[in-house]
Design a protein around this motif. Structure first.
Motif, PDB file in Angstrom:
ATOM      1  N   ALA A 269      46.064 -68.126 -12.603  1.00  0.00           N
ATOM      2  CA  ALA A 269      46.167 -66.733 -13.056  1.00  0.00           C
ATOM      3  C   ALA A 269      44.832 -66.235 -13.595  1.00  0.00           C
ATOM      4  O   ALA A 269      44.467 -65.070 -13.393  1.00  0.00           O
ATOM      5  CB  ALA A 269      47.244 -66.621 -14.126  1.00  0.00           C
ATOM      6  N   ALA A 270      44.091 -67.109 -14.283  1.00  0.00           N
ATOM      7  CA  ALA A 270      42.784 -66.709 -14.800  1.00  0.00           C
ATOM      8  C   ALA A 270      41.817 -66.370 -13.669  1.00  0.00           C
ATOM      9  O   ALA A 270      41.067 -65.387 -13.743  1.00  0.00           O
ATOM     10  CB  ALA A 270      42.212 -67.824 -15.673  1.00  0.00           C
ATOM     11  N   TYR A 271      41.822 -67.185 -12.616  1.00  0.00           N
ATOM     12  CA  TYR A 271      40.953 -66.890 -11.469  1.00  0.00           C
ATOM     13  C   TYR A 271      41.376 -65.596 -10.785  1.00  0.00           C
ATOM     14  O   TYR A 271      40.528 -64.803 -10.341  1.00  0.00           O
ATOM     15  CB  TYR A 271      40.988 -68.044 -10.468  1.00  0.00           C
ATOM     16  CG  TYR A 271      40.294 -69.291 -10.950  1.00  0.00           C
ATOM     17  CD1 TYR A 271      39.070 -69.226 -11.594  1.00  0.00           C
ATOM     18  CD2 TYR A 271      40.857 -70.545 -10.758  1.00  0.00           C
ATOM     19  CE1 TYR A 271      38.424 -70.375 -12.027  1.00  0.00           C
ATOM     20  CE2 TYR A 271      40.222 -71.696 -11.185  1.00  0.00           C
ATOM     21  CZ  TYR A 271      39.006 -71.602 -11.828  1.00  0.00           C
ATOM     22  OH  TYR A 271      38.374 -72.737 -12.256  1.00  0.00           O
ATOM     23  N   LEU A 272      42.672 -65.368 -10.690  1.00  0.00           N
ATOM     24  CA  LEU A 272      43.174 -64.131 -10.090  1.00  0.00           C
ATOM     25  C   LEU A 272      42.673 -62.920 -10.877  1.00  0.00           C
ATOM     26  O   LEU A 272      42.166 -61.946 -10.300  1.00  0.00           O
ATOM     27  CB  LEU A 272      44.698 -64.173 -10.082  1.00  0.00           C
ATOM     28  CG  LEU A 272      45.420 -62.968  -9.481  1.00  0.00           C
ATOM     29  CD1 LEU A 272      45.404 -63.053  -7.965  1.00  0.00           C
ATOM     30  CD2 LEU A 272      46.858 -62.906  -9.976  1.00  0.00           C
ATOM     31  N   ALA A 273      42.797 -62.997 -12.192  1.00  0.00           N
ATOM     32  CA  ALA A 273      42.363 -61.879 -13.036  1.00  0.00           C
ATOM     33  C   ALA A 273      40.857 -61.675 -12.949  1.00  0.00           C
ATOM     34  O   ALA A 273      40.366 -60.538 -12.896  1.00  0.00           O
ATOM     35  CB  ALA A 273      42.791 -62.137 -14.479  1.00  0.00           C
ATOM     36  N   SER A 274      40.105 -62.772 -12.931  1.00  0.00           N
ATOM     37  CA  SER A 274      38.650 -62.648 -12.887  1.00  0.00           C
ATOM     38  C   SER A 274      38.180 -62.027 -11.580  1.00  0.00           C
ATOM     39  O   SER A 274      37.295 -61.155 -11.573  1.00  0.00           O
ATOM     40  CB  SER A 274      38.016 -64.028 -13.077  1.00  0.00           C
ATOM     41  OG  SER A 274      36.611 -63.938 -13.059  1.00  0.00           O
TER      42      SER A 274
ATOM     43  N   LEU B 243      33.948 -71.427 -17.940  1.00  0.00           N
ATOM     44  CA  LEU B 243      32.744 -70.597 -17.844  1.00  0.00           C
ATOM     45  C   LEU B 243      33.110 -69.140 -17.573  1.00  0.00           C
ATOM     46  O   LEU B 243      32.489 -68.222 -18.133  1.00  0.00           O
ATOM     47  CB  LEU B 243      31.837 -71.127 -16.729  1.00  0.00           C
ATOM     48  CG  LEU B 243      31.346 -72.572 -16.886  1.00  0.00           C
ATOM     49  CD1 LEU B 243      30.451 -72.951 -15.719  1.00  0.00           C
ATOM     50  CD2 LEU B 243      30.600 -72.748 -18.206  1.00  0.00           C
ATOM     51  N   VAL B 244      34.101 -68.924 -16.721  1.00  0.00           N
ATOM     52  CA  VAL B 244      34.545 -67.556 -16.430  1.00  0.00           C
ATOM     53  C   VAL B 244      35.021 -66.873 -17.700  1.00  0.00           C
ATOM     54  O   VAL B 244      34.672 -65.704 -17.983  1.00  0.00           O
ATOM     55  CB  VAL B 244      35.665 -67.578 -15.365  1.00  0.00           C
ATOM     56  CG1 VAL B 244      36.405 -66.258 -15.332  1.00  0.00           C
ATOM     57  CG2 VAL B 244      35.071 -67.883 -13.994  1.00  0.00           C
ATOM     58  N   ALA B 245      35.821 -67.583 -18.503  1.00  0.00           N
ATOM     59  CA  ALA B 245      36.326 -66.999 -19.742  1.00  0.00           C
ATOM     60  C   ALA B 245      35.188 -66.648 -20.691  1.00  0.00           C
ATOM     61  O   ALA B 245      35.176 -65.573 -21.302  1.00  0.00           O
ATOM     62  CB  ALA B 245      37.302 -67.964 -20.404  1.00  0.00           C
ATOM     63  N   ALA B 246      34.217 -67.554 -20.829  1.00  0.00           N
ATOM     64  CA  ALA B 246      33.085 -67.294 -21.730  1.00  0.00           C
ATOM     65  C   ALA B 246      32.245 -66.121 -21.236  1.00  0.00           C
ATOM     66  O   ALA B 246      31.787 -65.280 -22.026  1.00  0.00           O
ATOM     67  CB  ALA B 246      32.230 -68.553 -21.860  1.00  0.00           C
TER      68      ALA B 246
END
Length: 772
Positions: free
Chosen positions: A492-497, A554-557
């Motif tokens: 889900a995080a990759y989808l949102a990014s 890394l994406v979150a940061a």
């Protein structure tokens, strides 16, 4: 922002929410209509798997669901933004996101009710939410005001905070609460509000260049020392349990050590031997083993060093992309604790799962960010990216695919920020450079192979093995995903990014150009992460997730840094909610990993350089000269030294114990006279190895000596009783791998095997005597 367009924040929230809802509906439908397959053979008893459904959902999510959401939802948001209900768009977006999270929470909690939390419940809950969401959006876009919704517009900030809280609750659904340590949770409950309070009241800390650079260097040194494990494996009691940690590590390392040892002994990659994990990877190991002796400890050390450099490069990427020193250091420290110390097996134990296999795309991302941050060095950076993709094209198919996708996504983002008339020409030039770099790399490799062996590389060997693992019988070796797997949150995080990158470039190009290094960094890291997630899709065991989860950290940061230093059009409350959500998620992963810190930190290189700790030199000497994993290996080495002295390549066929075959060869510093790297791996697709093995057996001469085991004599007895026995097709002997037995049969058809040594640890040396 163009006039008539919806604000970025609500548009992104609506797009991601719609895509996530569609994924959940598709997942429920697919799992309801497909039938899982029972594991068979060695994996019998492990449950069920449905790899086709998993792969289909993975591909559909990123190639169908998300693109359709990116096309339809922003237009719908624009329609609302140009109508009388425009002031209510933010609270509408927050409400839909929050209620989807609430639906997920309801499904999780229903597990305690009679009807459970199965896919039927997911379909019902998300279906009801979807119907309500469609109705709300349809009503909001109508040309008539919606008084009930407009009356809540002033509560948009509170709605964003509530949505963040519910999103965190949904995140808790994929976390095993029993695995959380109390101390980190308590400390986090204090630290998160404190950080939020100080964030708005203290000015940002700035350091002059020498001091700041010194702190960066110190952080990198700490990271490099904290990652490598200097113990890796403890050989003791391994014969009692084939699934002990040490035996698993030995088994997995043989996939790399076997082919590397053969190349050290004179074989040539893609001529005499090959590996399912790639070509360049094995050659890199061979180069390392010219520095260090080949073995389990030195292979683990090499993987630990490379992994440490990967995490140091990750810190450098965050800093180059504009992330603050404190946030970058905290992100990488969280990664070390959660993704290194929390591994089921120590870093270096399963090198085919980590940096050696998946790390190359980070170099391409670094090159792209350097080019954006330092335009004067763009040519050098572009050369570095081309060198990376050229190496990846030989390294392994997976590494090449991940690197190519990463470069392609970054190139598309860069092109989109250029004037419209230059984009296609710029992309064509970049594609041509990549193709030329790969062609040059293969020409160099082909020339080196021809010079070393007199033959061109047989790429068909490698492609046949890969085809078997992707589409053949080896494709059945997959793992079912756990219920409420944390991998769902990562996906889900990759989808949102990815959605955020696309919307940022298309709807806020001025901001994207202003933050070019950050945007390129987050685009490349997201593409890298989505590529790696395909591996988790195939090997869905939860313990695999840390090996592929560094990109999501890394994406979150990167997104959090970009959000905090840019006002955008996101309300202050929403930014604070995002910060609180990020910090809370970090507390969760740290709390889950905390119990492993006490075990893994004392084994790290960092603990060995602290005064009063174990000696670094002693730990390295142990890795250089690791005790035998299988005690029988010592006897095997003694037999080779006594009966085959001075050989660099010896005949070894320990049919009943393929692990022992490789360990004896490694410890005796010899390669197999037969072109046999790791017998189990070579048996996965024996058609690749049989032609070379036939030629090698045909070259054997009388008087040559062979190290075999008791099982070899049983195979010979079976051959005398059943002359037509073919171990490759008839596994009545119950062997783990049949290829060594097949070789033995071919040898026995030409020679009698006359024992010349007494049995020692079940091993015997025989001499080849012509039949008749």
């Amino acid at each position: 922002m163009k006039r008539g367009r919806a604000p970025f924040g609500p548009t992104l929230a609506l797009t991601v929410t719609a895509a996530a809802g569609c994924f959940l509906l598709a997942m429920a439908v697919v799992l309801l209509v497909t039938r899982p397959t029972e594991y068979a053979g060695l994996l019998a008893g492990l449950g069920e798997q449905n790899q086709n459904a998993k792969t289909g959902l993975y591909l559909a999510t990123f190639t169908v669901i998300l693109p359709l959401a990116l096309i339809a939802v922003p237009r719908l948001a624009d329609a609302v933004a140009t109508g009388p209900n425009a002031p209510a768009l933010p609270i509408l977006a927050a409400g839909l996101a929050g209620t989807l999270a609430l639906a997920i929470l309801a499904v999780k909690l229903s597990g305690a009710l009679p009807w459970g939390d199965g896919v039927g419940v997911v379909l019902t809950a998300v279906g009801l939410w979807g119907a309500a969401a469609c109705g709300a959006l349809a009503r909001a876009r109508r040309p008539r005001p919606w008084p009930a919704l407009l009356s809540f517009a002033r509560f948009a900030s509170a709605a964003w905070v509530l949505a963040g809280v519910l999103a965190f609750g949904a995140l808790l659904c994929v976390v095993s609460l029993r695995s959380l340590s109390v101390v980190p949770v308590v400390l986090g409950a204090i630290a998160v509000p404190t950080v939020l309070f100080l964030r708005e009241r203290l000015p940002p800390l700035t350091l002059r260049r020498p001091w700041g650079a010194g702190i960066d260097v110190a952080i990198v040194v700490l990271v490099v020392l904290a990652v490598p494990d200097l113990v890796i494996l403890m050989p003791h009691g391994v014969l009692e349990s084939p699934f002990s940690e040490t035996r698993v590590i030995q088994f997995q390392q043989h996939f790399l050590l076997g082919p590397a040892n053969q190349v050290l002994g004179g074989d040539v990659m893609l001529v005499d031997t090959s590996s399912q994990y790639g070509i360049g990877l094995i050659l890199a190991l061979v180069a390392w083993f010219h520095v260090a002796p080949i073995g389990y400890g030195t292979l683990g050390l090499f993987d630990g060093i490379v992994t440490a450099l990967l995490y140091a490069a990750a810190y450098g990427l965050l800093r180059l992309a504009g992330t603050s020193r404190l946030l970058a250091a905290c992100a990488v420290a969280t990664g070390v604790v959660a993704l290194i110390y929390n591994l089921r097996y120590p870093v270096g134990g399963l090198p085919e799962q980590g940096t050696l296999r998946f790390g190359l795309p980070l170099l391409a991302i670094l090159a792209g960010v350097v080019a954006a941050r330092r335009p004067g060095r763009a040519s050098v950076a572009r050369g570095g990216a081309l060198l990376t993709v050229a190496v990846a094209s030989i390294w392994a198919l997976e590494a090449f695919a991940y690197t190519l996708v990463t470069l392609a996504v970054m190139a598309c983002v860069q092109a989109s920020l250029l004037p419209a008339g230059r984009r296609l020409r710029w992309l064509a030039r970049r594609a041509g450079e990549v193709a030329a770099a790969c062609v040059c790399a293969h020409l160099i490799f082909a020339g080196a192979t021809l010079a070393a062996s007199g033959e061109l590389p047989h790429w068909g060997q490698y492609l046949t093995i890969i085809r078997s693992f992707l589409f053949g019988k080896q494709a059945q070796l997959t793992f079912a995903i756990a219920r409420w797997s944390p991998g769902l949150a990562v996906g889900a995080a990759y989808l949102a990014s990815l959605a955020a990158v696309v919307l940022l470039v298309l709807r806020a190009p001025e901001l994207a150009r202003r933050e070019r290094p950050s945007v390129i960094a987050v685009a490349g890291t997201t593409a890298w992460g989505i590529g790696l997630f395909s591996y988790f899709d195939n090997r869905s065991a939860t313990f695999i997730l840390p090996y592929v989860a560094l990109p999501v950290l890394l994406v979150a940061a990167l997104w959090l840094s970009l959000l905090l230093r840019s006002s955008w059009e996101v309300p202050r409350a929403a930014r604070l909610a995002a910060l609180a959500l990020g910090l809370s998620a970090a507390v969760l992963v740290l709390a889950a990993a905390w119990p492993s810190v006490g075990e893994r930190l004392p084994r790290s290189a960092l603990a060995h350089v602290v005064p009063g700790g174990d000696s670094m030199g002693a730990a390295l000497r142990r890795l250089w000269h690791l005790p035998p994993v299988d005690p029988r290996a010592t006897q095997g080495v003694l037999l080779l030294h006594r009966y085959m002295p001075g050989q660099r390549r010896s005949l070894v066929l320990i049919v009943g114990a393929p692990d022992l075959t490789t360990e004896v060869l490694l410890r005796s510093r010899r390669a197999n006279l037969l072109p046999l790297g790791w017998p189990i791996a070579d048996s996965f697709e024996p058609s690749v190895r049989i032609p070379g093995l036939r030629r090698a057996v045909a070259r054997l001469v009388p008087g040559q000596r062979l190290l075999i085991d008791e099982m070899a004599f049983q195979v010979l007895a079976a051959l005398r009783a059943r002359p037509a026995l073919d171990p490759l097709t008839d596994n009545s002997l119950g062997l783990r791998e049949p290829l060594q037995a097949w070789i033995l049969v071919q040898i026995a058809r030409r020679f009698e095997l006359r024992p010349i040594s007494r049995p020692a640890a079940g091993l015997t040396v025989v001499e080849l005597v012509p039949r008749g």
